[in-house]
Design an enzyme around this catalytic site. Structure first.
Site, PDB file in Angstrom:
ATOM      1  N   ASP A  85       0.806  -1.217   0.000  1.00 50.96           N
ATOM      2  CA  ASP A  85       0.000   0.000   0.000  1.00 50.96           C
ATOM      3  C   ASP A  85       0.842   1.271   0.000  1.00 50.96           C
ATOM      4  O   ASP A  85       1.466   1.609   1.005  1.00 50.96           O
ATOM      5  CB  ASP A  85      -0.902  -0.020   1.246  1.00 50.96           C
ATOM      6  CG  ASP A  85      -1.865   1.148   1.267  1.00 50.96           C
ATOM      7  OD1 ASP A  85      -2.092   1.752   0.195  1.00 50.96           O
ATOM      8  OD2 ASP A  85      -2.392   1.446   2.351  1.00 50.96           O
ATOM      9  N   ASP A 316      -1.832   5.873  -5.896  1.00 53.23           N
ATOM     10  CA  ASP A 316      -2.128   4.942  -4.817  1.00 53.23           C
ATOM     11  C   ASP A 316      -2.253   3.510  -5.342  1.00 53.23           C
ATOM     12  O   ASP A 316      -3.124   3.216  -6.151  1.00 53.23           O
ATOM     13  CB  ASP A 316      -3.437   5.381  -4.149  1.00 53.23           C
ATOM     14  CG  ASP A 316      -3.785   4.525  -2.949  1.00 53.23           C
ATOM     15  OD1 ASP A 316      -2.954   3.705  -2.529  1.00 53.23           O
ATOM     16  OD2 ASP A 316      -4.910   4.675  -2.425  1.00 53.23           O
TER      17      ASP A 316
END
Ligand SMILES: *[C@@H]1O[C@H](CO)[C@@H](O)[C@H](O)[C@H]1NC(C)=O
Ligand SMILES: *[C@@H]1O[C@H](CO)[C@@H](O)[C@H](O)[C@H]1NC(C)=O
Ligand SMILES: *[C@@H]1O[C@H](CO)[C@@H](O)[C@H](O)[C@H]1NC(C)=O
Ligand SMILES: *[C@@H]1O[C@H](CO)[C@@H](O)[C@H](O)[C@H]1NC(C)=O
Length: 441
Positions: A85, A316
């Site tokens: 992440d 992201d």
């Protein structure tokens, strides 16, 4: 950041513990979730992940992403699956205090089965880098009085999900690719999570993961911890379409981007922006958007980070679809509706999208081309497969969602990044990308 004394401590500390190869890098396979989530499940997970009013919460991200890193933690090593992440900093794993007769169904790290596990003391400098649970926030920590007061952390995500436990040190074992040798990294800081709550770190949307590998910009992220004078503060990945058969393997590389990829030299770079309100995120600047070569009348200010830290555009890996601020989104949608030459599907809204087209029986459907002009004269011109998904046989939907003004930030999600080698170069504060560089890896 680098003037922060505790960061220096961590930095120095790792310098001593990392192997001293020059230009060494670590390469980790990134795995898809099993079973593969449906587009509507992905959309639901994305919306939860971004369910934040503004990016004011640091590390405002959740583990709903769809690429996982396989990690070995402890001595002897225990194998764990973590969500990779770029939208958060902390590396944490679910921990269980189980000592004996641990059922094999316990899907967690067992610190009592590791000889190298030790919690940080609450007085240690790294402990100042993690958020603490409310009940421990103002508690005094004396170095001498209580010898074994462990460092407690509580990491919160945008949708209110949390991981709570002890900020600790462990040995991590990884494959290096330059040789078949395993690399052992000692005393890496991570969160040993004894309590996790909230939809995005438990249950279905966590896809069987046991934690999150935070790759954000903050000093506690996995990539930041690995950076030292030998290993540049750079990481890169190539996210490949795992719905293909057979699924290709995607890789995360920590350290300098391998030469074979760089020598294909076609990187374009865009500067990284910083948002003091959200220091974990990789912000870039979108300057204009065009559809089929026609530049849309969108003010640059739509994508800007405002004085309160709202807005901006984040790259992201943990969000699947892309999210664009209004009114830009509306103009893009209108341009797509105008230019698409395929029959619209009436039930788009029930699928969760604004625009779906019927491509059944069309061998090579022509879809409008979306192009982003970024700061630094970089142009991101992805193939249509990066912004159209197929929620049903013969139906393709625009995989972009709106962000209402003042309610969040724009996101370049992992689907939009597919097939590109993305390089996050923290030393030079820039992101590079190239369409040539995935195959050679
Ligand atoms: C562990 O399992 C064994 C055999 O299954 C049993 O005899 C023993 O009592 C168990 N110990 C604990 C602490 O549960
Ligand atoms: C805390 O105390 C220990 C032992 O008394 C000492 O070795 C250590 O340096 C101290 N740590 C700090 C940060 O002052
Ligand atoms: C290292 O890579 C090999 C080959 O891909 C694999 O069999 C092995 O399990 C890996 N080891 C670790 C610790 O990831
Ligand atoms: C797509 O078009 C075909 C005919 O070309 C039709 O049979 C099918 O029902 C349509 N699908 C949807 C989802 O509208």
């Amino acid at each position: 950041m680098s003037s922060h004394p505790s960061f220096f401590f961590l930095f120095f500390f790792l310098l001593l513990t990392l192997p001293h190869y020059s230009s060494e890098y670590l390469k980790l396979p990134l795995l898809p979730p099993t079973p593969l989530p449906s587009p509507s499940q992905l959309l639901a997970a994305d919306l939860r992940r971004l369910s934040v009013k503004s990016p004011l919460t640091s590390g405002a991200a959740t583990g709903s992403g769809q690429y996982f890193a396989d990690l070995r933690l402890g001595s002897p090593p225990q194998r764990l699956l973590l969500v990779a992440d770029t939208g958060s900093d902390l590396l944490w794993v679910k921990c269980s205090a189980c000592r004996r007769n641990c059922s094999s169904s316990i899907s967690a790290f067992l610190p009592r089965h590791s000889t190298s596990f030790s919690p940080h003391h609450c007085y240690d400098s790294p402990c100042q880098l993690v958020p603490h649970p409310p009940s421990h926030k103002n508690r005094l920590c004396h170095n001498r009085t209580k010898l074994h007061t462990p460092c407690r952390y509580q990491y919160s995500y945008a949708d209110g999900s949390t991981s709570t436990g002890f900020f600790s040190k462990e040995t991590i074992t990884l494959n290096t690719t330059s040789s078949t040798l395993l690399t052992t990294l000692k005393k890496l800081s991570f969160g040993c999570g004894f309590r996790t709550s909230g939809p995005s770190v438990t249950g279905h949307s966590f896809n069987g993961a046991q934690g999150v590998m935070g790759l954000g910009r903050g000093p506690i992220s996995f990539t930041s911890q690995l950076s030292n004078t030998n290993t540049k503060h750079t990481f890169s990945y190539c996210l490949l379409d795992y719905t293909l058969s057979p699924p290709p393997t995607s890789y995360l590389t920590i350290g300098p981007t391998p030469n074979d990829a760089v020598s294909q030299n076609s990187f374009t770079y865009t500067p990284l922006l910083t948002n003091p309100f959200s220091p974990s995120f990789y912000y870039i600047s979108i300057q204009s958007v065009s559809v089929d070569g026609v530049r849309l009348p969108i003010s640059e200010s739509v994508f800007r980070i405002d004085a309160h830290g709202n807005g901006g555009t984040v790259v992201d890996s943990g969000t699947t679809l892309s999210f664009l601020a209004e009114p830009a989104y509306g103009k893009i949608l209108a341009a797509f509706r105008l230019r698409v030459r395929l029959p619209a599907v009436e039930s788009a809204a029930t699928l969760g999208f604004d625009l779906c087209v019927n491509v059944s029986g069309v061998a090579r459907p022509r879809l409008p081309r979306l192009r982003f002009r970024l700061a630094g004269k970089a142009v991101l011109s992805p193939p249509a497969g990066n912004y159209f998904i197929e929620p049903a046989e013969g139906v393709k939907c625009l995989a972009v969602q709106p962000v209402r003004p003042g309610s969040g930030f724009s996101v370049i999600g992992n689907l939009m990044q597919q097939g590109y080698l993305f390089e996050f170069d923290l030393d030079r504060s820039r992101i590079g990308f190239t369409r040539h560089g995935c195959a050679v890896r």
